[in-house]
Design a protein around this motif. Structure first.
Motif, PDB file in Angstrom:
ATOM      1  N   ILE A  60      65.553  33.512  53.338  1.00 40.83           N
ATOM      2  CA  ILE A  60      65.035  32.289  53.961  1.00 40.83           C
ATOM      3  C   ILE A  60      65.731  32.079  55.303  1.00 40.83           C
ATOM      4  N   GLU A  61      67.041  32.314  55.335  1.00 38.12           N
ATOM      5  CA  GLU A  61      67.807  32.112  56.570  1.00 38.12           C
ATOM      6  C   GLU A  61      67.301  33.018  57.691  1.00 38.12           C
ATOM      7  N   SER A  62      67.044  34.297  57.373  1.00 42.16           N
ATOM      8  CA  SER A  62      66.532  35.228  58.382  1.00 42.16           C
ATOM      9  C   SER A  62      65.132  34.838  58.828  1.00 42.16           C
ATOM     10  N   LEU A  63      64.324  34.363  57.883  1.00 42.58           N
ATOM     11  CA  LEU A  63      62.979  33.906  58.240  1.00 42.58           C
ATOM     12  C   LEU A  63      63.033  32.702  59.169  1.00 42.58           C
ATOM     13  N   ILE A  64      63.923  31.779  58.871  1.00 46.86           N
ATOM     14  CA  ILE A  64      64.084  30.605  59.735  1.00 46.86           C
ATOM     15  C   ILE A  64      64.499  31.055  61.131  1.00 46.86           C
ATOM     16  N   GLU A  65      65.445  31.994  61.193  1.00 43.89           N
ATOM     17  CA  GLU A  65      65.890  32.510  62.486  1.00 43.89           C
ATOM     18  C   GLU A  65      64.728  33.156  63.237  1.00 43.89           C
ATOM     19  N   PHE A  66      63.958  34.002  62.538  1.00 42.89           N
ATOM     20  CA  PHE A  66      62.818  34.678  63.158  1.00 42.89           C
ATOM     21  C   PHE A  66      61.822  33.657  63.713  1.00 42.89           C
ATOM     22  N   ILE A  67      61.484  32.675  62.907  1.00 42.08           N
ATOM     23  CA  ILE A  67      60.478  31.688  63.307  1.00 42.08           C
ATOM     24  C   ILE A  67      60.994  30.806  64.439  1.00 42.08           C
ATOM     25  N   ASN A  68      62.281  30.448  64.391  1.00 40.35           N
ATOM     26  CA  ASN A  68      62.852  29.684  65.502  1.00 40.35           C
ATOM     27  C   ASN A  68      62.803  30.487  66.798  1.00 40.35           C
ATOM     28  N   TYR A  70      60.631  32.792  67.455  1.00 38.84           N
ATOM     29  CA  TYR A  70      59.209  32.855  67.814  1.00 38.84           C
ATOM     30  C   TYR A  70      58.775  31.590  68.571  1.00 38.84           C
ATOM     31  N   ARG A  71      59.280  30.458  68.128  1.00 42.34           N
ATOM     32  CA  ARG A  71      58.853  29.184  68.704  1.00 42.34           C
ATOM     33  C   ARG A  71      59.574  28.833  70.005  1.00 42.34           C
ATOM     34  N   GLN A  72      60.622  29.571  70.345  1.00 47.61           N
ATOM     35  CA  GLN A  72      61.336  29.304  71.601  1.00 47.61           C
ATOM     36  C   GLN A  72      60.435  29.636  72.782  1.00 47.61           C
ATOM     37  N   GLN A  73      60.678  28.966  73.869  1.00 45.70           N
ATOM     38  CA  GLN A  73      59.897  29.217  75.082  1.00 45.70           C
ATOM     39  C   GLN A  73      60.439  30.416  75.856  1.00 45.70           C
ATOM     40  N   THR A  74      61.629  30.897  75.496  1.00 46.33           N
ATOM     41  CA  THR A  74      62.219  32.041  76.189  1.00 46.33           C
ATOM     42  C   THR A  74      61.729  33.332  75.544  1.00 46.33           C
ATOM     43  N   ASP A  75      62.004  34.442  76.225  1.00 45.95           N
ATOM     44  CA  ASP A  75      61.591  35.740  75.690  1.00 45.95           C
ATOM     45  C   ASP A  75      62.578  36.173  74.608  1.00 45.95           C
ATOM     46  N   SER A  76      62.149  36.096  73.367  1.00 48.32           N
ATOM     47  CA  SER A  76      63.013  36.449  72.241  1.00 48.32           C
ATOM     48  C   SER A  76      62.415  37.586  71.423  1.00 48.32           C
ATOM     49  N   ALA A  79      64.903  40.171  69.971  1.00 44.47           N
ATOM     50  CA  ALA A  79      65.661  39.658  68.822  1.00 44.47           C
ATOM     51  C   ALA A  79      64.777  39.595  67.573  1.00 44.47           C
ATOM     52  N   GLN A  80      63.527  39.195  67.757  1.00 43.48           N
ATOM     53  CA  GLN A  80      62.594  39.150  66.627  1.00 43.48           C
ATOM     54  C   GLN A  80      62.380  40.559  66.069  1.00 43.48           C
ATOM     55  N   LYS A  81      62.156  41.505  66.968  1.00 44.90           N
ATOM     56  CA  LYS A  81      61.925  42.883  66.540  1.00 44.90           C
ATOM     57  C   LYS A  81      63.138  43.416  65.797  1.00 44.90           C
ATOM     58  N   GLU A  82      64.333  43.090  66.268  1.00 43.76           N
ATOM     59  CA  GLU A  82      65.555  43.549  65.607  1.00 43.76           C
ATOM     60  C   GLU A  82      65.651  43.006  64.180  1.00 43.76           C
TER      61      GLU A  82
END
Length: 143
Positions: A60-68, A70-76, A79-82
């Motif tokens: 759940i923690e990793s999913l929250i991190e991934f989704i956060n 994703y929702r950022q306005q910066t290029d992430s 980090a998502q791919k990692e």
């Protein structure tokens, strides 16, 4: 679709869907005039994604991190791919362990009548390379 229909479609409980929404794993689900959740295509895509990632063992923690991210306005995207690569690597390791365990069970079944095997013979059967090991090696070389 209402929550019961989505629950049935994806094989998760209504309580799980509400929990995922509370945690922010799903976007805020729109409500109809009676206050009931109404899932559209976007929301169902998120349910599908979260379910697949949970089935893949992502915490759940990793999913929250991934989704956060994703929702950022910066290029992430990197980090998502990692995060996805890390989860895939964990699954590959699990798959290799399962393949080794299956080989061991096959060995035990094939030699069941011999009853008691020495530890070294059993260990050798467990440590034998599998077809999956070669496929995993090829996949990791590709990365």
């Amino acid at each position: 679709m209402n929550i019961a229909q989505v629950s049935q479609k994806f094989g998760v409980t209504s309580e799980t869907l509400r929990y995922w929404e509370r945690l922010g794993l799903l976007p805020q689900i729109p409500r109809n005039e009676s206050g009931y959740r109404t899932y559209g295509e976007l929301e169902m895509n998120w349910v599908f994604f979260v379910k697949v990632m949970r089935n893949a063992g992502m915490s759940i923690e990793s999913l929250i991190e991934f989704i956060n991210l994703y929702r950022q306005q910066t290029d992430s995207r990197a980090a998502q791919k990692e995060l996805l690569i890390e989860q895939r690597d964990k699954l590959v390791a699990q798959q290799q362990e399962i393949a080794k365990t299956l080989n061991y069970l096959d060995f035990k079944i094939d030699h069941f009548e011999e009853h008691v095997l020495t530890y070294e013979n059993e260990k050798l059967s467990y440590d034998q390379p599998t077809a999956f090991d070669q496929a995993a090696k090829t996949a990791s070389e590709r990365d």
